[in-house]
Design an enzyme around this catalytic site. Structure first.
Site, mmCIF file in Angstrom:
data_model
loop_
_atom_site.group_PDB
_atom_site.id
_atom_site.type_symbol
_atom_site.label_atom_id
_atom_site.label_comp_id
_atom_site.label_asym_id
_atom_site.label_seq_id
_atom_site.Cartn_x
_atom_site.Cartn_y
_atom_site.Cartn_z
ATOM 1 N N ASN A 53 37.721 44.742 29.774
ATOM 2 C CA ASN A 53 38.787 45.530 30.206
ATOM 3 C C ASN A 53 39.796 44.209 29.648
ATOM 4 O O ASN A 53 41.322 44.563 29.413
ATOM 5 C CB ASN A 53 39.083 45.671 31.361
ATOM 6 C CG ASN A 53 38.528 46.853 32.075
ATOM 7 O OD1 ASN A 53 38.414 47.713 31.183
ATOM 8 N ND2 ASN A 53 38.300 46.743 33.483
ATOM 9 N N ARG B 182 42.488 43.556 40.106
ATOM 10 C CA ARG B 182 40.844 44.387 40.904
ATOM 11 C C ARG B 182 40.141 44.558 40.061
ATOM 12 O O ARG B 182 37.995 44.675 40.675
ATOM 13 C CB ARG B 182 41.172 44.872 41.840
ATOM 14 C CG ARG B 182 42.016 44.573 42.853
ATOM 15 C CD ARG B 182 42.032 45.895 43.911
ATOM 16 N NE ARG B 182 42.506 46.962 44.131
ATOM 17 C CZ ARG B 182 42.537 47.377 44.618
ATOM 18 N NH1 ARG B 182 42.045 47.962 45.979
ATOM 19 N NH2 ARG B 182 42.733 49.423 44.798
ATOM 20 N N ASP B 183 39.973 44.388 38.443
ATOM 21 C CA ASP B 183 38.800 45.077 37.611
ATOM 22 C C ASP B 183 38.836 44.253 36.292
ATOM 23 O O ASP B 183 38.194 44.954 35.521
ATOM 24 C CB ASP B 183 38.840 46.612 37.433
ATOM 25 C CG ASP B 183 37.265 46.964 37.042
ATOM 26 O OD1 ASP B 183 36.564 46.609 37.067
ATOM 27 O OD2 ASP B 183 37.471 48.227 35.583
ATOM 28 N N LEU B 184 39.306 42.549 36.261
ATOM 29 C CA LEU B 184 39.474 42.215 35.291
ATOM 30 C C LEU B 184 38.103 41.696 35.137
ATOM 31 O O LEU B 184 36.941 41.151 35.869
ATOM 32 C CB LEU B 184 39.760 41.134 35.448
ATOM 33 C CG LEU B 184 41.385 40.828 35.596
ATOM 34 C CD1 LEU B 184 41.675 39.626 36.041
ATOM 35 C CD2 LEU B 184 41.991 40.954 34.269
ATOM 36 N N THR C 95 33.699 46.737 39.297
ATOM 37 C CA THR C 95 32.399 46.901 38.248
ATOM 38 C C THR C 95 31.562 45.729 39.336
ATOM 39 O O THR C 95 31.948 43.902 39.425
ATOM 40 C CB THR C 95 33.165 46.146 37.538
ATOM 41 O OG1 THR C 95 34.236 47.252 36.844
ATOM 42 C CG2 THR C 95 31.161 46.453 36.575
#
Length: 362
Positions: free
Chosen positions: A145, A139-141, A179
């Site tokens: 990261n 959910r935050d690729l 993000t």
């Protein structure tokens, strides 16, 4: 979530500091602060430590990373250290120390060539597919990261980290999180009444990473245009554009899958070309080994030829050539037999053999 800019004092992480020395701060985000750590024993091995104020966030991320234990392409979890009650820091995740993020690499070196980008996308797609198979959605690729391995020998030697937003609970797939710049359209739609989303949000994240690998760091307004379905013309080769359009389809049902990403002709072509180059390099190294072996004594020459037939030796040599344009050190064999016969054999071979040197330099 408010960024935790205030650095933890030593007394707030006393249990951690009994085991590790704390180095420079590597990063700071909504869930915690990340520091370089050096183990006080075990050869002073280096790690990264993520320190949390919140007990729930610490337990959540540690649990997710534990579920991904031994998952290829994921930053390795070493352990969790809980602090004493009343400390400002609840506890710390100790994990693999990585090199710079893809974001830092793009800032420093600019966009990748298509071949390196294709290999990196393939590696990430394989990793995300394995993460999904374990019931987890990241959910935050984003490039921040994804990290190069500390001893990376190639552009695609990367791992995925920062699982602070990851979930294994289907009920949480209705949260608007991540993000802002990299949010998938269906995640933003949660604010306007959409009920939930699926693991396809990670394909969107991979698509934006791929876009930036090929174009460099991209402004927020470009991401907004992509979320509106306005894909630019003329910026990419036909194959790359076709893959990106599939990953960045606004409708999740029309978005390509990870299996199709891995089978896409553009990915297959570039990754096959990389294998061909590796085979050519392998052939050249074998030729060097054969030439060197022919000049050596019988025992050392035979040893060199056997080393050349071992895939691990060749793989290590290729990595060294890619990183430093050098060969690998050849050392004389350690075992020469026992007794007088073994000693005499060693003396004869060493008398004929040249001193160890770097292969690949005539």
């Amino acid at each position: 979530m408010v960024t935790q800019d205030v650095e933890f004092r030593d007394e707030d992480c006393g249990e951690l500091l009994k085991l590790y020395k704390r180095g420079k701060r590597l990063g700071c985000g909504g869930q915690g602060q990340v520091f370089a750590l050096t183990h006080r024993g075990f050869g002073h091995k280096r790690y990264a430590g993520k320190m949390f104020r919140s007990s729930s966030e610490a337990r959540r991320e540690a649990s997710i990373m534990d579920m991904l234990h031994a998952c290829p392409g994921v930053a390795h979890l070493e352990g969790f250290v809980k602090e004493r009650d009343g400390a400002q820091c609840y506890g710390s995740i100790v994990m693999e120390l990585c090199g710079p993020s893809l974001f830092d690499r793009l800032l420093k070196a600019g966009p990748m060539c298509e071949e390196d980008a294709a290999r990196t996308i393939k590696k990430l797609a394989e990793t995300i597919k394995e993460i999904h198979s374990r019931g987890i959605v990241h959910r935050d690729l984003k490039p921040e990261n994804v990290f190069l391995k500390l001893d990376a020998a190639a552009a695609d030697d990367v791992v995925i980290g920062d699982f602070g937003m990851a979930t294994d609970d289907p009920r949480e797939m209705a949260q608007c999180c991540g993000t802002g710049k990299y949010l998938a359209p269906e995640v933003i739609a949660i604010k306007f009444g959409k009920s939930s989303y699926t693991e396809a949000v990670d394909v969107w994240g991979l698509g934006l990473i791929a876009y930036e690998l090929l174009r460099g760091c991209t402004e927020w307004r470009v991401m907004d245009l992509l979320r509106a379905g306005r894909f630019p013309d003329g910026l990419f080769s036909d194959g790359a554009a076709d893959l990106l359009r599939g990953m960045l389809a606004v409708e999740p049902r029309k978005r390509t899958t990870l299996d199709r990403v891995l089978a896409h002709p553009w990915i297959v072509r570039h990754c096959s070309r990389s294998k061909t180059k590796a085979k050519i390099a392998h052939t050249k190294i074998m030729a060097i080994i054969q030439r060197t072996a022919s000049r050596c004594g019988d025992h050392l020459g035979t040893t060199l030829q056997r080393l050349g037939k071992r895939p691990g030796i060749i793989r290590n040599a290729l990595s060294e050539r890619e990183r430093r344009a050098q060969g690998f050190v050849v050392a004389p064999p350690r075992s020469w037999g026992e007794g007088e016969e073994g000693r005499a054999s060693r003396e004869r071979a060493m008398a004929r053999a040249p001193p160890p040197r770097w292969l690949g330099h005539e």
